[in-house]
Design a protein around this motif. Sequence first.
Motif: not given
Length: 251
Positions: A41-42, A130-141
Motif C-alpha cells: 500500500d506504500g 493492508e487490503f483485507d477489508d478493501r475490495p478491489g483489483d489489488v485485493r483480488d490479485a
Amino acid sequence: MTKPLASTPATAEIAKLAKGAQTRAAIVDAALSLAAQEGLDGLSLGMVALAMGMSKSGVFAHFGSREELQCSVVREYHERFEREIFVPALQVPRGLARLLHMATGWMGSTAQPNDASRLYGSLYISGAVEFDDRPGDVRDALADSVHIWMDAMRRAIAQSQAEGQLRADVAPDQVLFELHGIILSLHYETRFLHGPQALQHAATALRGVLLRHAVDPQRDAALIDAALAPCLVALPDAAAPPPVSTSVSTS
C-alpha cells in the motif's frame, strides 16, 4: 559476406516493444523491492519513478494507474514464489518430504533476507493486512495468489495421507490451518518483534504439528528433523518424539 538486415518499420516496432517490456520488468522489480520495505500500500508511481530515475509520467505510461502497478507487483511476487518455493518442491518425492520442502521454503522466505529473490517477508501476509477489508483489483490479485498456494499445500497434505504418512482421519484443511498459523506467527515475530529465535520457534512448532498428525511418529521423526535441521540449533531428544495419541475421538 552477409549484409545486415535493413531496418524496417516492422523490425523497429518489435525492437520498441522489446525495450518497453524490459523497462516494464525493471519497474516491477524496483517496485517489488520497495514493497518489501514500505508495504504494498506504500507504493506510489512517484516513489517508483524516483527509484528508477524516471519521470512519474514515464511510469504511468507503462501501467496507467497505481492499482495496476500494485497488481503487477503481486503477480511478479507470485511468479517468483512459485519458481523458488513450489517448483523445486515438485522435484522431491510426493508425500511428507514434499510437504516439508514446501513448508520450510515458505518459512525461509518469510524469515530470512534474500535480496536476489525479493521474497523476504511474505507479501501474501503483509498485503493481506493492508487490503483485507478493501475490495478491489489489488485485493483480488492477492487473494487469488494465496488461494493457489493454499491449494498446493492442501494437495501435498492429502498426498502425505495417501502415502500413509499423515493420519487420514484429520481433514487436510485442519493441518493446513495449523501450518498457516505457524507462518503467520513467524512473520509477526520476525518482521515486527525482530525475535532472534523466530525461525527456530516456527520449526519446533511445525515439527510438533507433523508428529502429532503422523501415522508413525517414530518412523517419520528422522525425515522431519533432517528437513528442519537448518532451522533448529538444538532439538533435545530428537530421536524420541513425544507420545502421540492415535485414537479417534468418537464424540
